[in-house]
Design a protein around this motif. Structure first.
Motif, PDB file in Angstrom:
ATOM      1  N   UNK A 203       0.872  -1.173   0.000  1.00 23.43           N
ATOM      2  CA  UNK A 203       0.000   0.000   0.000  1.00 23.43           C
ATOM      3  C   UNK A 203       0.910   1.224   0.000  1.00 23.43           C
ATOM      4  N   UNK A 204       0.773   2.057  -1.020  1.00 25.63           N
ATOM      5  CA  UNK A 204       1.661   3.202  -1.197  1.00 25.63           C
ATOM      6  C   UNK A 204       0.887   4.491  -0.958  1.00 25.63           C
ATOM      7  N   UNK A 205       1.404   5.315  -0.063  1.00 25.77           N
ATOM      8  CA  UNK A 205       0.677   6.497   0.389  1.00 25.77           C
ATOM      9  C   UNK A 205       1.537   7.756   0.197  1.00 25.77           C
ATOM     10  N   UNK A 206       1.041   8.760  -0.516  1.00 22.29           N
ATOM     11  CA  UNK A 206       1.771  10.032  -0.632  1.00 22.29           C
ATOM     12  C   UNK A 206       1.914  10.697   0.730  1.00 22.29           C
ATOM     13  N   UNK A 207       2.972  11.458   0.907  1.00 21.01           N
ATOM     14  CA  UNK A 207       3.181  12.147   2.177  1.00 21.01           C
ATOM     15  C   UNK A 207       2.043  13.117   2.471  1.00 21.01           C
ATOM     16  N   UNK A 208       1.444  13.688   1.439  1.00 19.22           N
ATOM     17  CA  UNK A 208       0.321  14.601   1.670  1.00 19.22           C
ATOM     18  C   UNK A 208      -0.833  13.883   2.369  1.00 19.22           C
ATOM     19  N   UNK A 209      -1.040  12.604   2.025  1.00 18.43           N
ATOM     20  CA  UNK A 209      -2.099  11.833   2.679  1.00 18.43           C
ATOM     21  C   UNK A 209      -1.696  11.447   4.099  1.00 18.43           C
ATOM     22  N   UNK A 210      -0.404  11.178   4.298  1.00 16.53           N
ATOM     23  CA  UNK A 210       0.100  10.871   5.645  1.00 16.53           C
ATOM     24  C   UNK A 210      -0.184  12.051   6.573  1.00 16.53           C
ATOM     25  N   UNK A 211       0.067  13.257   6.067  1.00 12.67           N
ATOM     26  CA  UNK A 211      -0.189  14.461   6.858  1.00 12.67           C
ATOM     27  C   UNK A 211      -1.691  14.652   7.065  1.00 12.67           C
ATOM     28  N   UNK A 212      -2.453  14.507   5.977  1.00 15.80           N
ATOM     29  CA  UNK A 212      -3.898  14.719   6.025  1.00 15.80           C
ATOM     30  C   UNK A 212      -4.574  13.788   7.029  1.00 15.80           C
TER      31      UNK A 212
END
Length: 248
Positions: A203-212
């Motif tokens: 599962x690959x998650x952009x850092x923007x989603x990690x922050x969100x």
């Protein structure tokens, strides 16, 4: 502008060789740098800052795939970079206006700077069991010459300053064989598939989603809810005790 084909690197390198010179030489011609690494620290970028400065002068960009095994300091630096990018701070706007970029004379860390000016993008790779442990890099110049390295080294300062590491080098010039060209093509495709969240057990998650999704504080505890862009949309929870993925 120089191109890769002016150079003739060895097919195998280790830290007994001049790895710093290798990186600086290749990055000086690089337009895109794509890297998969299990571990990360910004000390690596300080080590090769001369090459990165030239990559920026080439209008180059970087993509970085990382495991979730990351220290809080590095995570905070990455988060700060994305926040500056989102807020378009006066400092960053001033940096973008500059015609010449000198990484030795910026007022923030290299990682923060690269992210904030939209030259470095980072995505985190989650795995149900075990760890995303790939270690390879893909370099492309403005003339579509390509070079890949695959080996033991991570994107960390320790990998070049302390550890003994080795890696294979494969490239598309100097009468490369069909086998070598296929190896490069396959590696490029694997990176793109991983980056775009198309690998079945990752599962690959952009850092923007990690922050969100406010996952920053949960990285080191295992208490992570991961939102993916799979179709149909699903929510995946990472259970801390049983370490299982739960589809809701």
């Amino acid at each position: 502008m120089k191109q890769f084909s002016e150079f003739h690197p060895d097919g195998y390198l280790d830290t007994d060789c001049d790895v710093k010179n290798f990186y600086i030489t290749i990055l000086s011609c690089t337009k895109t740098y794509k890297r998969a690494s299990a571990y990360f620290s910004q000390g690596f970028y300080e080590y090769i800052s001369k090459g990165l400065t030239q990559l920026l002068e080439n209008d180059g960009k970087m993509q970085l795939l990382l495991s979730t095994e990351i220290d809080s300091t590095s995570l905070d630096e990455i988060k700060k970079g994305y926040e500056l990018k989102e807020n378009k701070s006066e400092y960053i706007l001033e940096c973008i206006k500059k015609g010449h970029i000198d990484l030795d004379n910026i007022t923030t860390s290299i990682v923060v700077y690269l992210i904030a000016i939209d030259r470095l993008d980072i995505r985190f790779v989650f795995k149900e069991e075990g760890l995303f442990h790939d270690k390879y890099a893909i370099f492309t110049d403005s003339f579509n010459n390509e070079l890949i390295i695959t080996g033991s080294g991570n994107e960390t300062g320790a990998s070049v300053l302390k550890n003994h590491e080795s890696f294979d080098v494969t490239y598309t010039w100097d009468d490369s064989s069909v086998k070598e060209l296929k190896k490069i093509a396959d590696r490029k495709q694997k990176f793109e598939d991983t980056w775009n969240n198309k690998i079945q057990d990752l599962v690959v998650l952009p850092m923007t989603e990690v922050i969100k999704e406010q996952l920053i504080e949960k990285f080191l505890t295992g208490k992570i809810d991961v939102f993916t862009e799979y179709k149909p949309f699903i929510r995946i929870g990472m259970n801390e005790t049983k370490n299982k993925l739960i589809n809701e």
